[in-house]
Design a protein around this motif. Structure first.
Motif, PDB file in Angstrom:
ATOM      1  N   ARG A  26      -6.199 -15.452  30.178  1.00 20.06           N
ATOM      2  CA  ARG A  26      -6.105 -13.995  30.293  1.00 20.06           C
ATOM      3  C   ARG A  26      -7.479 -13.340  30.150  1.00 20.06           C
ATOM      4  O   ARG A  26      -7.587 -12.111  30.118  1.00 20.06           O
ATOM      5  CB  ARG A  26      -5.155 -13.435  29.229  1.00 20.06           C
ATOM      6  N   LEU A  27      -8.532 -14.163  30.066  1.00 18.91           N
ATOM      7  CA  LEU A  27      -9.897 -13.650  29.957  1.00 18.91           C
ATOM      8  C   LEU A  27     -10.655 -13.984  31.243  1.00 18.91           C
ATOM      9  O   LEU A  27     -10.517 -15.073  31.788  1.00 18.91           O
ATOM     10  CB  LEU A  27     -10.623 -14.278  28.766  1.00 18.91           C
ATOM     11  N   LEU A  28     -11.472 -13.042  31.700  1.00 19.27           N
ATOM     12  CA  LEU A  28     -12.291 -13.262  32.882  1.00 19.27           C
ATOM     13  C   LEU A  28     -13.752 -13.342  32.456  1.00 19.27           C
ATOM     14  O   LEU A  28     -14.324 -12.363  31.980  1.00 19.27           O
ATOM     15  CB  LEU A  28     -12.107 -12.122  33.882  1.00 19.27           C
ATOM     16  N   MET A  29     -14.360 -14.510  32.606  1.00 20.83           N
ATOM     17  CA  MET A  29     -15.772 -14.705  32.297  1.00 20.83           C
ATOM     18  C   MET A  29     -16.605 -14.280  33.488  1.00 20.83           C
ATOM     19  O   MET A  29     -16.395 -14.756  34.613  1.00 20.83           O
ATOM     20  CB  MET A  29     -16.037 -16.178  31.969  1.00 20.83           C
ATOM     21  N   VAL A  30     -17.557 -13.386  33.251  1.00 18.02           N
ATOM     22  CA  VAL A  30     -18.418 -12.857  34.309  1.00 18.02           C
ATOM     23  C   VAL A  30     -19.845 -13.314  34.052  1.00 18.02           C
ATOM     24  O   VAL A  30     -20.392 -13.075  32.972  1.00 18.02           O
ATOM     25  CB  VAL A  30     -18.361 -11.318  34.343  1.00 18.02           C
ATOM     26  N   ALA A  31     -20.461 -13.970  35.030  1.00 16.40           N
ATOM     27  CA  ALA A  31     -21.822 -14.477  34.847  1.00 16.40           C
ATOM     28  C   ALA A  31     -22.492 -14.670  36.189  1.00 16.40           C
ATOM     29  O   ALA A  31     -21.834 -14.800  37.223  1.00 16.40           O
ATOM     30  CB  ALA A  31     -21.804 -15.796  34.070  1.00 16.40           C
ATOM     31  N   THR A  32     -23.815 -14.724  36.153  1.00 17.23           N
ATOM     32  CA  THR A  32     -24.591 -15.047  37.342  1.00 17.23           C
ATOM     33  C   THR A  32     -25.039 -16.496  37.334  1.00 17.23           C
ATOM     34  O   THR A  32     -25.720 -16.939  38.261  1.00 17.23           O
ATOM     35  CB  THR A  32     -25.826 -14.120  37.456  1.00 17.23           C
ATOM     36  N   HIS A  33     -24.664 -17.238  36.280  1.00 19.50           N
ATOM     37  CA  HIS A  33     -25.040 -18.639  36.149  1.00 19.50           C
ATOM     38  C   HIS A  33     -23.815 -19.511  36.417  1.00 19.50           C
ATOM     39  O   HIS A  33     -22.837 -19.476  35.651  1.00 19.50           O
ATOM     40  CB  HIS A  33     -25.564 -18.933  34.743  1.00 19.50           C
ATOM     41  N   ALA A  34     -23.875 -20.284  37.490  1.00 19.85           N
ATOM     42  CA  ALA A  34     -22.729 -21.129  37.831  1.00 19.85           C
ATOM     43  C   ALA A  34     -22.430 -22.131  36.725  1.00 19.85           C
ATOM     44  O   ALA A  34     -21.261 -22.428  36.454  1.00 19.85           O
ATOM     45  CB  ALA A  34     -22.982 -21.854  39.148  1.00 19.85           C
ATOM     46  N   TRP A  35     -23.462 -22.638  36.032  1.00 17.51           N
ATOM     47  CA  TRP A  35     -23.220 -23.604  34.948  1.00 17.51           C
ATOM     48  C   TRP A  35     -22.405 -22.959  33.830  1.00 17.51           C
ATOM     49  O   TRP A  35     -21.559 -23.616  33.209  1.00 17.51           O
ATOM     50  CB  TRP A  35     -24.540 -24.153  34.402  1.00 17.51           C
ATOM     51  N   ASP A  36     -22.655 -21.674  33.586  1.00 16.38           N
ATOM     52  CA  ASP A  36     -21.933 -20.938  32.548  1.00 16.38           C
ATOM     53  C   ASP A  36     -20.462 -20.803  32.948  1.00 16.38           C
ATOM     54  O   ASP A  36     -19.542 -21.005  32.131  1.00 16.38           O
ATOM     55  CB  ASP A  36     -22.582 -19.566  32.383  1.00 16.38           C
ATOM     56  N   LEU A  37     -20.230 -20.473  34.207  1.00 15.70           N
ATOM     57  CA  LEU A  37     -18.861 -20.306  34.691  1.00 15.70           C
ATOM     58  C   LEU A  37     -18.102 -21.626  34.721  1.00 15.70           C
ATOM     59  O   LEU A  37     -16.899 -21.660  34.433  1.00 15.70           O
ATOM     60  CB  LEU A  37     -18.875 -19.663  36.077  1.00 15.70           C
ATOM     61  N   ARG A  38     -18.786 -22.706  35.066  1.00 16.88           N
ATOM     62  CA  ARG A  38     -18.116 -24.010  35.044  1.00 16.88           C
ATOM     63  C   ARG A  38     -17.627 -24.345  33.641  1.00 16.88           C
ATOM     64  O   ARG A  38     -16.513 -24.838  33.452  1.00 16.88           O
ATOM     65  CB  ARG A  38     -19.062 -25.104  35.544  1.00 16.88           C
ATOM     66  N   ALA A  39     -18.477 -24.083  32.654  1.00 17.31           N
ATOM     67  CA  ALA A  39     -18.098 -24.371  31.267  1.00 17.31           C
ATOM     68  C   ALA A  39     -16.951 -23.474  30.826  1.00 17.31           C
ATOM     69  O   ALA A  39     -16.019 -23.917  30.138  1.00 17.31           O
ATOM     70  CB  ALA A  39     -19.299 -24.199  30.348  1.00 17.31           C
ATOM     71  N   ALA A  40     -16.996 -22.197  31.208  1.00 16.08           N
ATOM     72  CA  ALA A  40     -15.904 -21.280  30.868  1.00 16.08           C
ATOM     73  C   ALA A  40     -14.611 -21.727  31.541  1.00 16.08           C
ATOM     74  O   ALA A  40     -13.527 -21.674  30.937  1.00 16.08           O
ATOM     75  CB  ALA A  40     -16.260 -19.866  31.307  1.00 16.08           C
TER      76      ALA A  40
END
Length: 233
Positions: free
Chosen positions: A175-189
């Protein structure tokens, strides 16, 4: 893409909402005004970034005890100052703090304000608690809650950092949306169960063809448009 059912947005800060390299470059010019060559500045910036990345990885791998981002920034500042031939401790300390004086992207303030009308906003950053206080104040960032990886005594992409947002929100990760410009960050999320939104920035880590994030946005206004559109389905 399936319909998003989101209760809160979780934002990376450095790079996604503020231009971290620009702030550090400005600090380097203050350290030594004779550094007027773009190539020199970029070489020193790369030295700074490589040190931070390397030491964070060492901490994640258990090769070094946890140290705050403040400590790592000071180490990086000393390396840069040595390379520039500056040995003034006061100047080095000022350079270390340049990572807190970061300009926001042009759409950051208005984008956060618009998104905050519909969802709680949570900042989630590798910056220390003290650094975040100044980053937020300098850039005028609007939050309902801001969390530092310092609270987990580790750094992203450690799952424990994303769990901070899950715990504070009181909602399941999906239910949380992680917003980032770093693909590595989004993969981990994504691996931690969060939904994901990539926002294009000049300093980001672009997605690869293998990445499958929920949303891809040109900026925060575009992100807000897509979320509004999805809610209206």
């Amino acid at each position: 893409m399936s319909e998003l059912q989101i209760d809160a947005l979780v934002f990376d800060v450095l790079g996604t909402l503020v231009d971290e390299p620009a702030g550090i470059r400005a600090g380097m010019r203050e350290l030594d005004p004779s550094l007027d060559s773009p190539a020199q500045i970029e070489e020193l910036l790369s030295m700074w970034q490589q040190h931070i990345d390397r030491e964070q990885r060492r901490i994640l791998d258990g090769g070094r005890p946890y140290a705050t981002s403040d400590a790592l920034d000071l180490e990086a500042a000393r390396l840069v100052a040595d390379a520039a031939g500056v040995d003034d401790p006061t100047a080095v300390a000022a350079l270390a703090l340049s990572g807190r004086r970061l300009p926001p992207w042009p759409d950051t303030a208005s984008g956060l304000a618009r998104l905050a009308e519909q969802h709680p906003l949570i900042g989630l950053s590798n910056a220390s608690r003290t650094a975040l206080l100044e980053v937020n104040a300098h850039a005028g960032l609007r939050w309902h809650q801001v969390l530092s990886a310092e609270d987990a005594l580790t750094y992203k992409p450690d799952p424990a950092v994303y769990q901070l947002a899950v715990t504070v929100s009181g909602r399941p990760p999906e239910r949380l949306l992680m917003v980032a410009t770093h693909a590595w960050d989004l993969r981990a999320a994504q691996n931690a169960g969060l939904r994901t939104a990539y926002v294009t920035r000049p300093v980001g880590d672009p997605p690869t063809a293998a990445d499958q994030f929920d949303l891809y946005a040109d900026d925060l206004s575009d992100l807000a448009d897509q979320i509004d559109s999805d809610r209206g389905k």
